[in-house]
Design an enzyme around this catalytic site. Structure first.
Site, PDB file in Angstrom:
ATOM      1  N   TYR A  50       7.192  -4.744  -3.175  1.00 47.16           N
ATOM      2  CA  TYR A  50       6.376  -4.111  -2.141  1.00 47.16           C
ATOM      3  C   TYR A  50       5.816  -5.196  -1.202  1.00 47.16           C
ATOM      4  O   TYR A  50       5.315  -6.223  -1.666  1.00 47.16           O
ATOM      5  CB  TYR A  50       5.231  -3.324  -2.795  1.00 47.16           C
ATOM      6  CG  TYR A  50       4.283  -2.723  -1.795  1.00 47.16           C
ATOM      7  CD1 TYR A  50       4.671  -1.635  -1.013  1.00 47.16           C
ATOM      8  CD2 TYR A  50       3.021  -3.252  -1.592  1.00 47.16           C
ATOM      9  CE1 TYR A  50       3.813  -1.093  -0.073  1.00 47.16           C
ATOM     10  CE2 TYR A  50       2.161  -2.715  -0.648  1.00 47.16           C
ATOM     11  CZ  TYR A  50       2.566  -1.631   0.104  1.00 47.16           C
ATOM     12  OH  TYR A  50       1.724  -1.097   1.042  1.00 47.16           O
TER      13      TYR A  50
ATOM     14  N   ASP B 171       4.272  -2.435 -11.770  1.00 47.41           N
ATOM     15  CA  ASP B 171       3.799  -1.550 -10.702  1.00 47.41           C
ATOM     16  C   ASP B 171       4.594  -0.247 -10.848  1.00 47.41           C
ATOM     17  O   ASP B 171       5.789  -0.202 -10.576  1.00 47.41           O
ATOM     18  CB  ASP B 171       4.053  -2.220  -9.345  1.00 47.41           C
ATOM     19  CG  ASP B 171       3.539  -1.381  -8.174  1.00 47.41           C
ATOM     20  OD1 ASP B 171       3.430  -0.147  -8.320  1.00 47.41           O
ATOM     21  OD2 ASP B 171       3.283  -1.963  -7.104  1.00 47.41           O
TER      22      ASP B 171
ATOM     23  N   ARG C  29     -21.556   0.534  -7.976  1.00 46.06           N
ATOM     24  CA  ARG C  29     -20.439  -0.427  -8.054  1.00 46.06           C
ATOM     25  C   ARG C  29     -20.082  -0.703  -9.511  1.00 46.06           C
ATOM     26  O   ARG C  29     -18.920  -0.809  -9.882  1.00 46.06           O
ATOM     27  CB  ARG C  29     -20.793  -1.733  -7.324  1.00 46.06           C
ATOM     28  CG  ARG C  29     -19.730  -2.802  -7.532  1.00 46.06           C
ATOM     29  CD  ARG C  29     -19.762  -3.988  -6.560  1.00 46.06           C
ATOM     30  NE  ARG C  29     -21.044  -4.332  -6.010  1.00 46.06           N
ATOM     31  CZ  ARG C  29     -22.032  -4.953  -6.653  1.00 46.06           C
ATOM     32  NH1 ARG C  29     -21.885  -5.291  -7.928  1.00 46.06           N
ATOM     33  NH2 ARG C  29     -23.163  -5.231  -6.044  1.00 46.06           N
TER      34      ARG C  29
ATOM     35  N   LYS D  84      -0.321   7.103  -3.371  1.00 47.23           N
ATOM     36  CA  LYS D  84       1.002   7.717  -3.331  1.00 47.23           C
ATOM     37  C   LYS D  84       1.024   8.959  -4.230  1.00 47.23           C
ATOM     38  O   LYS D  84       0.261   9.865  -3.991  1.00 47.23           O
ATOM     39  CB  LYS D  84       2.056   6.674  -3.720  1.00 47.23           C
ATOM     40  CG  LYS D  84       1.822   5.293  -3.078  1.00 47.23           C
ATOM     41  CD  LYS D  84       1.960   5.281  -1.563  1.00 47.23           C
ATOM     42  CE  LYS D  84       1.424   4.013  -0.916  1.00 47.23           C
ATOM     43  NZ  LYS D  84       1.989   2.766  -1.418  1.00 47.23           N
TER      44      LYS D  84
END
Ligand SMILES: *Cc1c(COP(=O)(O)O)cnc(C)c1O
Length: 382
Positions: free
Chosen positions: A101, A171, A48, A196
């Site tokens: 979004y 973004d 992590r 994406k």
């Protein structure tokens, strides 16, 4: 180094003192043994906190945005929530672009408000009312926007952010780092859903943050570990693999999208088309100034009723009716009923998201096949 050279080599220099792998291995180990308690032997302790495969990806992510630092998360929204938790506190306000979004809007509206962080939206195109930005801790924008393809002048917004001592987050998912680098235009933070274009094959969910400032990096990096929404080693590998072809994919997404936009503009069934490459595009001048290309996303209004539009969609063979974008396969959707259905009706209508607005993620298929497919679907409407 130019774009593709960075995309291929950064983060993945062969380790000639080890096995000499040309491709970074998938390090699945969650923990790393050490020789003595004080210092981790190979620099890693627990996955992590840090993982060699993710580290390679983070270096590559930084390289493709021309940034000093990159951080990888388990989704675009994981990157967003970590960023918000890292930099905001009770009483802070966010001002966001109005065509946002849906998932980002949902975090602002349904999560951050519970922590006393409020948000307002503003139209950041055209004449800007400076008063909307006064006292705001964070400015958040998407350009090109989803699904209306509005273009916001990033340099202008960076000046406004500076005047107000606020943090500018861009973004950059729609443009991809190949066509637009907001940090070089004055943004403080760039965010991507790597799901994406960056991964590009519709097979891995991920998010990324790129920054230059040490202070921002330290805060977000701390919470990447503290909050724990990290990208897995396997997804890191897939994303590393995807990035290597980002330039060739984006060039083809763009040339296909341009031809489809022109084709749609010539069809009587189409009311109007939004694509930054078109002469008719309202924000063409700003798009040309801050982007090096126009990308693979477009939207258009169709004439006809819901039944006609459904006939069109049903008759397409290569455009899957699906949410998401940026993969090799072409996708089509109606934002009103699909990606943007969570936004209140009146807000959707105000932003132009009507039942007859269609959004297309143009894939990498042969464009002549795509156009023939659309032609056939239009004919079926008669
Ligand atoms: C998909 C998307 C996100 C969210 O990313 P996930 O990987 O789905 O969590 C954020 N911003 C934009 C513009 C997106 O398209």
């Amino acid at each position: 180094m130019r774009f593709s050279t960075r995309a291929i080599h950064k983060g993945e220099e062969p380790d000639l003192d080890g096995k000499g792998d040309v491709v970074v291995p998938i390090h699945l180990s969650t923990t790393f043994a050490r020789r003595n308690p004080e210092i981790p032997t190979g620099g890693y302790e627990y996955t992590r906190t840090g993982n060699p495969t993710r580290k390679a990806l983070e270096e590559k992510l930084a390289a493709i945005e021309d940034a000093r630092y990159g951080l990888a998360f388990s989704s675009g929204l994981a990157a967003e929530s970590t960023l918000l938790l890292s930099l905001l506190k009770k009483g802070d306000e966010i001002v966001a672009s109005d065509d946002l979004y849906g998932g980002t809007r949902r975090i602002f509206e349904s999560v951050m408000k519970n922590f006393g962080v409020n948000y307002v939206t503003a139209d950041m195109t055209g004449e800007i009312d400076d008063r909307a930005f006064r006292g705001k801790r964070m400015i958040w924008l998407e350009t090109p926007s989803n699904p209306m393809m509005k273009i916001i002048d990033i340099r202008r917004m960076a000046e406004i952010a500076q005047e107000n001592s606020s943090i500018l987050v861009v973004d950059n998912t729609f443009a991809s780092p190949y066509f637009q680098n907001p940090l070089n235009l004055g943004a403080d933070i760039v965010l991507h859903s790597t799901t994406k274009y960056i991964n590009g094959h519709s097979d891995s969910l991920g998010g990324a943050i790129m920054v230059n400032a040490d202070t921002l990096y330290e805060k977000i990096k701390f919470n990447q570990n503290a909050v724990g929404a990290v990208l897995s080693p396997f997804d890191s590998f897939l994303t590393l693999r995807g990035i290597k072809t980002l330039e060739v994919r984006m060039e083809r997404h763009q040339s296909n999208a341009m031809k489809i936009a022109e084709f749609l503009e010539g069809r009587g069934e189409v009311e109007c088309v939004y694509y930054p490459g078109l002469q008719s595009f309202r924000y063409r001048e700003i798009a040309m100034r801050q982007m090096s290309g126009y990308g693979g996303m477009l939207s258009f209004y169709m004439k006809g009723n819901r039944e006609d539009i459904n006939t069109f969609l049903r008759n397409l063979k290569y455009f899957s009716l699906a949410e998401s974008l940026g993969g090799v396969e072409s996708l089509i959707e109606i934002p009103y009923f699909m990606t943007h259905s969570g936004i209140p009706e009146e807000e959707r209508k105000r932003n132009g998201i009507r039942e007859n607005l269609i959004r297309v993620s143009v894939g990498l298929e042969d464009v002549d096949d795509l156009i023939l497919d659309m032609e056939g679907a239009f004919e079926a409407m008669r």
